[in-house]
Design a protein around this motif. Structure first.
Motif, PDB file in Angstrom:
ATOM      1  N   ARG A 429       9.569   0.324  13.942  1.00 20.88           N
ATOM      2  CA  ARG A 429       9.254   1.532  14.705  1.00 20.88           C
ATOM      3  C   ARG A 429       8.271   2.378  13.902  1.00 20.88           C
ATOM      4  N   PRO A 430       7.029   1.923  13.754  1.00 21.17           N
ATOM      5  CA  PRO A 430       6.084   2.637  12.894  1.00 21.17           C
ATOM      6  C   PRO A 430       5.765   4.038  13.385  1.00 21.17           C
ATOM      7  N   LEU A 431       5.741   4.235  14.711  1.00 18.48           N
ATOM      8  CA  LEU A 431       5.400   5.550  15.227  1.00 18.48           C
ATOM      9  C   LEU A 431       6.470   6.563  14.856  1.00 18.48           C
ATOM     10  N   ARG A 432       7.737   6.235  15.161  1.00 22.33           N
ATOM     11  CA  ARG A 432       8.808   7.171  14.830  1.00 22.33           C
ATOM     12  C   ARG A 432       8.916   7.372  13.331  1.00 22.33           C
ATOM     13  N   ASP A 433       8.851   6.257  12.580  1.00 23.84           N
ATOM     14  CA  ASP A 433       8.995   6.364  11.134  1.00 23.84           C
ATOM     15  C   ASP A 433       7.872   7.194  10.528  1.00 23.84           C
ATOM     16  N   GLY A 434       6.673   7.062  11.093  1.00 25.77           N
ATOM     17  CA  GLY A 434       5.560   7.834  10.560  1.00 25.77           C
ATOM     18  C   GLY A 434       5.637   9.293  10.926  1.00 25.77           C
ATOM     19  N   LEU A 435       6.064   9.581  12.164  1.00 25.90           N
ATOM     20  CA  LEU A 435       6.100  10.967  12.614  1.00 25.90           C
ATOM     21  C   LEU A 435       7.268  11.746  12.043  1.00 25.90           C
ATOM     22  N   ARG A 436       8.317  11.059  11.632  1.00 30.41           N
ATOM     23  CA  ARG A 436       9.508  11.763  11.181  1.00 30.41           C
ATOM     24  C   ARG A 436       9.402  12.210   9.729  1.00 30.41           C
ATOM     25  N   THR A 437       8.385  11.763   8.999  1.00 30.36           N
ATOM     26  CA  THR A 437       8.404  11.919   7.555  1.00 30.36           C
ATOM     27  C   THR A 437       8.033  13.306   7.084  1.00 30.36           C
ATOM     28  N   ASP A 438       6.768  13.703   7.226  1.00 28.83           N
ATOM     29  CA  ASP A 438       6.301  14.936   6.610  1.00 28.83           C
ATOM     30  C   ASP A 438       6.379  16.089   7.587  1.00 28.83           C
ATOM     31  N   LEU A 439       7.190  17.049   7.258  1.00 27.97           N
ATOM     32  CA  LEU A 439       7.293  18.227   8.094  1.00 27.97           C
ATOM     33  C   LEU A 439       6.705  19.434   7.379  1.00 27.97           C
ATOM     34  N   LEU A 440       7.182  19.699   6.182  1.00 32.70           N
ATOM     35  CA  LEU A 440       6.708  20.831   5.400  1.00 32.70           C
ATOM     36  C   LEU A 440       6.292  20.338   4.026  1.00 32.70           C
ATOM     37  N   THR A 441       5.079  20.625   3.628  1.00 32.43           N
ATOM     38  CA  THR A 441       4.583  20.186   2.336  1.00 32.43           C
ATOM     39  C   THR A 441       4.127  21.386   1.518  1.00 32.43           C
ATOM     40  N   GLN A 442       4.618  21.454   0.305  1.00 30.55           N
ATOM     41  CA  GLN A 442       4.213  22.527  -0.596  1.00 30.55           C
ATOM     42  C   GLN A 442       3.376  21.938  -1.720  1.00 30.55           C
ATOM     43  N   ASN A 443       2.166  22.428  -1.903  1.00 30.32           N
ATOM     44  CA  ASN A 443       1.280  21.982  -2.971  1.00 30.32           C
ATOM     45  C   ASN A 443       1.019  23.159  -3.903  1.00 30.32           C
ATOM     46  N   THR A 444       1.261  22.934  -5.167  1.00 30.90           N
ATOM     47  CA  THR A 444       1.036  23.969  -6.171  1.00 30.90           C
ATOM     48  C   THR A 444       0.102  23.424  -7.235  1.00 30.90           C
ATOM     49  N   ASP A 445      -1.032  24.087  -7.421  1.00 29.52           N
ATOM     50  CA  ASP A 445      -2.009  23.652  -8.417  1.00 29.52           C
ATOM     51  C   ASP A 445      -1.907  24.569  -9.626  1.00 29.52           C
ATOM     52  N   LEU A 446      -1.521  24.011 -10.764  1.00 26.92           N
ATOM     53  CA  LEU A 446      -1.355  24.773 -12.001  1.00 26.92           C
ATOM     54  C   LEU A 446      -2.414  24.365 -13.013  1.00 26.92           C
ATOM     55  N   GLY A 447      -3.578  24.117 -12.541  1.00 28.34           N
ATOM     56  CA  GLY A 447      -4.648  23.709 -13.434  1.00 28.34           C
ATOM     57  C   GLY A 447      -4.592  22.230 -13.703  1.00 28.34           C
ATOM     58  N   ALA A 448      -4.183  21.883 -14.919  1.00 27.61           N
ATOM     59  CA  ALA A 448      -4.110  20.467 -15.293  1.00 27.61           C
ATOM     60  C   ALA A 448      -2.940  19.756 -14.637  1.00 27.61           C
ATOM     61  N   VAL A 449      -2.004  20.522 -14.074  1.00 25.85           N
ATOM     62  CA  VAL A 449      -0.817  19.942 -13.446  1.00 25.85           C
ATOM     63  C   VAL A 449      -0.757  20.397 -11.998  1.00 25.85           C
TER      64      VAL A 449
END
Length: 766
Positions: A429-449
């Motif tokens: 079930r690639p469609l369901r499996d793909g759509l269910r994954t990412d809901l909220l993503t937090q990206n934090t850039d701390l320079g080198a990390v």
């Protein structure tokens, strides 16, 4: 000197069922026999329980009975046999041949050919009688239920190939009186001792009365000490406990080899006249003893009732098991009868039905833990093989695997399929499996990390996960952590990353964003495809560039989804690959060598225990390339060639597979929009299979096992090909994306219908 009897009589043809003193003991209990009407045939009794017989067929090289239709008209007339499913024993090659049943009773009449060639020449009279000829009919009826011939006439005995040792023991002159035949303890003791020394495997005592004296008890003890099973009637007073004579089963020194026979009717209900188990339940078993069809000393058909007539059903069952499984001890035979009995009344052993209802069909199925002959590998008729999509519609099926010899907990040999069923995981079930994954993503850039965290909404088949530590409340707590990654950049050419819930190839793309291949749900690249339903737990990636040469190292470990909801085993895996890359103008080329190790799976498949399922090692080569076409456009492609070697175990002697996956795509990546098109060929076995060495014969005498080799190819006929288009638009803090895909022969199954899908999703950063 005490005496006992069976006091049975037969009513006139036109008379109703009469209450008579009991066959199997009891001075005032009800028992009778009714002549079969000359114009009709009694209704065939269906077995009280029709067990689902797990195909196994008993393998016994000493038995060679030609194949036949044993479920014929004569068998169906023989309700003593049909009630216990005796046809299962016949189909397994057992009819009692070579086993002697001693019937201590009123003798036997040579009715037609019913006992021709199977009446022991050692048959003898006791109690002052000079002939074994039956003048009462009781002994003949008992012998008929146990061993009448299968000749197409009237009824057949349950063990129709067994030898009858007729031991007439009634006291001279007592038969024919109103009180019925009498039996003295000394005569019975002599007859039992004689049976012991003349080859009897089981002794039938369809009589009862007062308690056995010391002489008779000692004779029974000598018989059981010699490994002979004694079956005695419970009695016909309808009492809460068996007849006093039957209680000899609990006497010291009988080794548990005395079975008390109660009676049930055609529905499996205890007969009103039958004495119950009482405190003797551990020795008590019921068989059909009500309206059992047989014949008397004149060959006349009657319907008999009484515990006398349930007793030979159990004795004949002993004979069938003794022949089929010659390596069993007498104690094991009795234990098999008890453990295979159909539970009735209160659960377990109770004071009415004791161990339950005799069930010969179940007795001819494996009991306890079964294992492959010559090994300790446990097997079951419910074992399932789950094939991975890479194997698609390959030829591996229960029928192609064939059967093998297994031994149950008693060491009995059966023929059983190596896998009860085969499940093909198919399209997924690639469609369901793909759509269910990412809901909220937090990206934090701390320079080198840089740190990325993703959470996903809970679905109905997933556990609730509280997330109060993030300050979320109410319905927002109905989420689960999906993945997280930390990327450290030590210099422009050196970066490392660690992640949970994310694959190593995906993590590696974070180290080099320029290597992006678009956002596809179905048409994955060979390195990121999840053909084995992987659930990464931890991943590590390293990338270093020096002098135009890129060094890559990626590793991940995790688990794979359970194949079935009932599975207790969740296979795990670990993968590592290292590679070198080089840029030539606008062309980036990478080559990798890698290893995948699986625990309890083979290229994602879960094999039945008989096939090993110990694990596998896959070595693979990856090649990929990306060509920068300018203006944000790029073309990319990749191929993986794999060689898998499975761990030997069970009947699996070798498992060598070759497989391949490939992809080709066109992508445009922009700051505010992206678009892509890809053709992918998911992982598919291209050659190889399973080499089996299967136990196919077993000799009870020597314990020798015969083997044969088999090969099962795992290359499917189908070839899945996926085409997918993707478009994305930067919207606020996230991406609004749509995907359209078409999968042909999904799951590498040629007959599978095409899979078309479309999805709209929004990935939000916060």
């Amino acid at each position: 000197m005490s005496s006992r009897g069976m006091k049975a009589r037969m009513c006139l043809a036109a008379a109703p069922l009469a209450l008579l003193a009991g066959c199997g003991g009891g001075g005032g209990g009800g028992v009778g026999s009714t002549p079969t009407p000359t114009t009709t045939t009694p209704t065939t009794t269906t077995p009280t329980v029709t067990p689902t017989v797990v195909t196994p067929t008993v393998t016994n090289p000493t038995v060679a009975i030609p194949a036949a239709n044993y479920d014929d008209a004569e068998y169906r007339r023989s309700n003593g046999a049909t009630d216990i499913g005796a046809v299962t024993a016949y189909n397994a090659g057992s009819n009692g041949t070579g086993v002697t049943i001693a019937v201590v009773d009123t003798g036997i009449a040579t009715v037609g050919s019913e006992f021709s060639g199977r009446l022991s020449t050692a048959s003898r009279a006791f109690g002052g009688n000079t002939s074994v000829t039956d003048v009462d009919g009781h002994g003949t009826a008992i012998s008929a239920i146990a061993a009448a011939a299968r000749n197409g006439s009237d009824v057949q005995g349950i063990a129709w190939g067994a030898t009858v040792l007729a031991l007439r023991a009634d006291t001279t002159g007592t038969c024919g009186t109103t009180d019925g035949c009498k039996f003295g303890d000394s005569s019975l003791a002599s007859a039992i001792d004689y049976a012991r020394t003349n080859g009897a495997k089981v002794i039938n005592l369809s009589l009862g009365g007062s308690a056995a004296n010391g002489m008779l008890t000692t004779a029974i003890q000598r018989a059981t000490a010699a490994g002979i099973i004694v079956v005695v009637a419970a009695g016909n007073d309808g009492n809460a406990s068996p007849d006093a004579f039957a209680q000899v089963a609990a006497a010291q020194g009988t080794s548990g080899l005395v079975i008390i026979a109660g009676s049930h009717d055609a529905t499996g209900a205890i007969s009103s006249f039958s004495d119950r188990a009482g405190t003797f339940g551990q020795f008590y078993l019921t068989a059909l003893g009500e309206r059992v069809r047989a014949f008397n000393q004149n060959g006349e058909a009657y319907l008999y009732s009484g515990t006398s007539f349930s007793t030979p059903g159990i004795a004949a069952a002993v004979a069938l098991i003794e022949q089929a499984f010659p390596s069993l001890t007498a104690a094991q035979v009795v234990d098999i009868l008890y453990k295979s009995a159909t539970d009735a009344g209160a659960a377990g052993t109770d004071d009415v039905y004791g161990r339950g209802l005799l069930n010969l069909a179940k007795a001819f199925q494996p009991i306890g833990t079964a294992s492959l002959a010559g090994s300790a590998v446990p097997v079951s008729s419910t074992d399932t093989t789950v094939l991975s999509p890479a194997m698609g519609d390959s030829s591996l099926t229960p029928s192609s695997l064939g059967s093998a010899i297994i031994l149950d907990s008693y060491g009995r040999a059966f023929e059983m399929g190596l896998s009860g069923r085969t499940i093909r995981t198919g399209a997924g079930r690639p469609l369901r499996d793909g759509l269910r994954t990412d809901l909220l993503t937090q990206n934090t850039d701390l320079g080198a990390v840089s740190v990325a965290t993703t959470v996903a909404r809970r679905f109905a088949d997933e556990p609730w996960t509280g997330f109060a530590q993030r300050g979320l409340a109410g319905n927002e707590q109905r989420i689960r952590p999906s993945s997280g990654a930390i990327v450290s950049r030590f210099s422009p050419g050196f970066a490392t990353g660690m992640a949970f819930g994310e694959g190593a190839a995906s993590l590696a793309s974070r180290l080099d964003p320029s290597a992006g291949e678009g956002s596809f749900l179905s048409a994955r690249s060979p390195a990121t495809a999840t053909d084995m339903a992987r659930r990464p737990q931890f991943a590590l990636a390293v990338r270093r560039s020096d002098g135009g040469i890129d060094f890559h190292m990626e590793a991940e470990q995790g688990r794979m989804a359970r194949a079935l909801p009932t599975d207790t085993l969740e296979p795990s895996y670990a993968q590592m690959r290292v590679g070198l890359g080089r840029r030539v103008g606008r062309l980036l080329m990478n080559g990798y060598l890698g290893t995948l190790r699986e625990a309890h799976s083979l290229l994602g498949a879960r094999l039945a225990p008989a096939l090993g399922a110990g694990g596998a090692t896959t070595r693979f080569i990856d090649m990929d390339a990306k060509l920068d076409l300018g203006r944000g456009w790029s073309a990319n492609g990749g191929v993986r060639r794999s060689w898998t070697e499975g761990t030997e175990g069970g009947v699996l002697a070798s498992a060598d597979l070759r497989s391949m996956a490939a992809s080709l795509g066109l992508v445009r990546e922009g700051a505010t929009n992206r678009i892509g098109l890809r053709l992918a060929l998911p992982t598919r076995v291209t050659g190889g299979g399973l080499g089996l060495i299967v136990p196919t014969s077993y000799d009870y005498t020597t314990g020798a096992i015969g083997y044969e080799t088999r090969f099962i190819g795992l290359a499917p006929k189908g070839r899945e090909s996926d085409v997918e288009a993707n478009a994305g638009l930067r919207l606020g803090e996230g991406w609004l994306e749509t995907n359209l895909f078409w999968r042909r022969q999904p799951g590498n199954i040629a007959a599978a219908p095409d899979d078309l899908g479309a999805g709209l999703r929004y990935n939000l950063g916060f």
